[in-house]
Structures are given as C-alpha cells and as structure tokens.
Design a protein around this motif. Structure first.
Motif: not given
Length: 390
Positions: A283-306
């Motif tokens: 569970t902890e490993a999956e939780y840390m993986a979700i965090t990394e994926a969400c960081k990438e999702a935030i960056w992608l949203k910013g890119l597409f906004s530009e």
C-alpha cells in the motif's frame, strides 16, 4: 486533434527577437559607450536575452496560435493555417540563416508519418533502432517477444567476480548499449521502460548476466522495429495509469514506480523509476507511486494550458484500493506517520478536485508493464491500451 499544418526548419543561429510593447531602457554596453553621453541609457527597440518579455513576445500573436518546438538547431512549427507558417518562416529568414525542410518527416531520430485523411499521426524510430542493432551486431539476432523475460533476476551479486569476467566485460560496450536503448525508450518506446530501468542500475559494474539482458532487449527490438506510437483525434483529456512493484529491487529492496499518461489512448508521457526510500508495505509503495504520477499530471496540465488546451481535470487510475483510500484519508496514524511529508501533498491535490484518482482492474492497467515482466498476452494488451502499434 486540430489537424494542424506541421513543417520543419533547420535553424543556423539561435535567438528569436520580438517587438516590445513597453518602454525598456538599458545601460550602454561596455566598449560601446558614446563619449560625452556616458550618463545616457539605450531605449530598446527589440527584445534581448534576459528580458522577461522575450518569450512572451515571441508566442503572442493576433489570436491565432503558432506552436514552435526548438531543440538546438532543429525546429518543428505547427499552425492551423499555412499562411501563418509562411509568415513565421519569413520573419525568421530576415534575422537568421534558415533551411526550409518542408513537411515534417523526421526530428531527432524520430520519423513522423501522417495520414491526414484518417486523422492519424505515427511516431516511429525504425531507422534509429536499425542503426543501433547494426552497431551492436544484433541485426541478425533471433527476435524475442517481450523486452525482459521473467527468468532474469538481476542484482549487483551478478557483477564480475573473477579476473576473467572483469577482462571480458572491459571489452563490452555496456554503457553505450544501455544509453542507446534509453534514447529509444524516452522518445517513442514506453514498452522498453521496465527493461531499461533494470539494466541501467548496473552501469558502474556490469557482469555477463547483465549484458545478456541488454542483448535480450536488443533481440526484442530486432522483432519490433516497426512499432510506433499512434495518435488520433479525441475529446478525452489526460488519463494516467500508475502501478508499483513492492521491493522489486533485490539489492536495496526499494520498490519501483511506473506510470504512463495518454491522450485519446496514446502514450504521451511515461516513466519507470526506483523509489527513493524503502516502502514498508505494498500500500505504501502504491501510495508513493500515486504521488509521483500526480506530480506528472499537474505538470502536464500546465503544459497543455500553455498550448491553449484546457483539460480541467486529470484522471489517474490505480489498481490498489487501499492506496487510493490513503490518498483521501486526512488522518495521520501509526501506518502513515513515518511516510515522508512530500508524499502527502497528493491529499491536498485530490481534496481540491484538481486530480481524480480512481480504481482500475489490474488486468486493464497498462502501467503494469512499467513495473514487472509480463506474459506475452498481457504485455500486448498493455501496449494496445497506450497506442503502441506495429
């Protein structure tokens, strides 16, 4: 998605000058100071290096958009109207020595194939991969069906132990081979992510068994030179898939994070990387993986906004219900208090509604191929889910 015109330029020199809207003054340059007017300043007529306005003035236009992708001296230019592209080319040619290469066909070793009638665009590295296979004498090797077989169990214990093996490996171009594989993986081959992640951990002191795995990956490429990413039209936003392999690293027992993001069913961003700390549970490993994926999702949203594409909410799919529950549980207790604070920021992101994390069946999670070796049927299904086709 917008059926834009796509053309290519070769830029011989670097900076793009834009017209300024504000009055900006600059001290006279050393060596170019006008005598008896030493206290004067220069009024800028065009933008210069270092100005905050420079990139903004380049991108600003009369309501239409021109997308310009620049890597050193290679340039792709996209716009709805060919006239806009001609205008930009003319402006650039006035300032710089340019080479007009016409319709975009190849950039940085990636071949661009386009079927505008079917609204499809394909990204391939067939030529690059064939060169890599020739370089390492694998052009006639027997192909294999997956990038990493399950029987390989890599660890640092397989590093050279005898003088003979040290001598043998000193003549093997291990780093060059892994670097070549890495470039293919980064550009257009998410199917290589897990395998390349595995072999790249032993660059400092590879052994014969590590080299066998690199050769296995090259054999996989031998049979999949035609594989490419297939992009099409879609109204879907960014969709991500994330997975973790608990204690997958045999040396330090760290877990592996794997994620892949798609638009319209085609991969646009992917990664397979060891986590920085040891997880104490799946569970902890999956939780840390979700965090990394969400960081990438935030960056992608910013890119597409530009890029003037406004995807309001990104969805990240995970196959661990307990990890998803942890992202929404605002309480800190015995099971979570030791987790690094930086991983908990995902709770705020999800609480605000910026990103939705949802459950998906393991059988439908393409990120599975980023964290472990899979049977051929499941592996091919994962490729199909992220737009990797022959």
């Amino acid at each position: 998605m917008h059926d834009l015109e796509l053309e290519q330029l070769d830029v011989k020199t670097a900076f793009l000058h834009g017209e300024l809207e504000e009055d900006i003054y600059m001290q006279q340059l050393e060596g170019f100071i006008v005598s008896e007017k030493e206290d004067y300043v220069c009024l800028l007529r065009k933008s210069l290096y270092g100005l905050k306005q420079s990139p903004r003035q380049w991108y600003k236009s009369d309501g239409s958009f021109v997308y310009l992708l620049l890597y050193v001296d290679d340039m792709l230019i996209a716009a709805k109207d060919k006239g806009e592209i001609r205008k930009v080319k003319a402006q650039l040619s006035e300032e710089f020595e340019m080479k007009d290469l016409g319709l975009a066909k190849k950039i940085l070793g990636m071949e661009i194939l386009r079927d505008r009638k079917a609204s499809k665009l394909y990204l391939s590295q067939k030529g690059y991969i064939e060169k890599v296979l020739c370089r390492f004498n694998m052009q006639s090797a027997k192909p294999v069906s997956t990038p990493l077989a399950a029987h390989f169990r890599l660890s640092s214990a397989l590093s050279p132990q005898s003088d003979d093996e040290i001598e043998y490996m000193s003549h093997v171009s291990y780093s060059s081979a892994v670097g070549s594989l890495m470039y293919a993986m980064v550009c257009s081959r998410p199917d290589l992510s897990y395998a390349v992640s595995a072999v790249s951990r032993y660059m400092a002191n590879p052994g014969k068994e590590h080299w066998k795995v690199v050769q296995w990956i090259l054999r996989y490429l031998r049979g999949t030179t035609d594989v490419c990413l297939q992009f099409g039209r879609t109204k879907d936003g960014v969709i991500g898939y994330v997975d973790a392999d608990f204690t997958g690293d045999l040396d330090r027992r760290r877990s592996l994070t794997g994620y892949v993001f798609t638009i319209g069913g085609c991969a646009i961003s992917w990664k397979a990387i060891l986590q920085t700390t040891v997880a104490l549970s799946t569970t902890e490993a999956e939780y840390m993986a979700i965090t990394e994926a969400c960081k990438e999702a935030i960056w992608l949203k910013g890119l597409f906004s530009e890029l003037n594409e406004d995807f309001q909410i990104s969805i990240v799919f995970c196959d661990s219900q307990s990890a998803i529950f942890l992202t929404k549980d605002q309480m800190f207790h015995e099971r979570t208090k030791h987790i690094d604070v930086r991983y908990h920021f995902v709770r705020d992101i999800i609480a605000r509604g910026d990103i939705i994390v949802s459950k998906i069946s393991t059988h439908e999670n393409p990120a599975d191929m980023m964290t472990k070796s899979l049977p051929i049927t499941k592996f091919e299904h994962c490729l199909d889910l992220v737009g990797v086709h022959c």
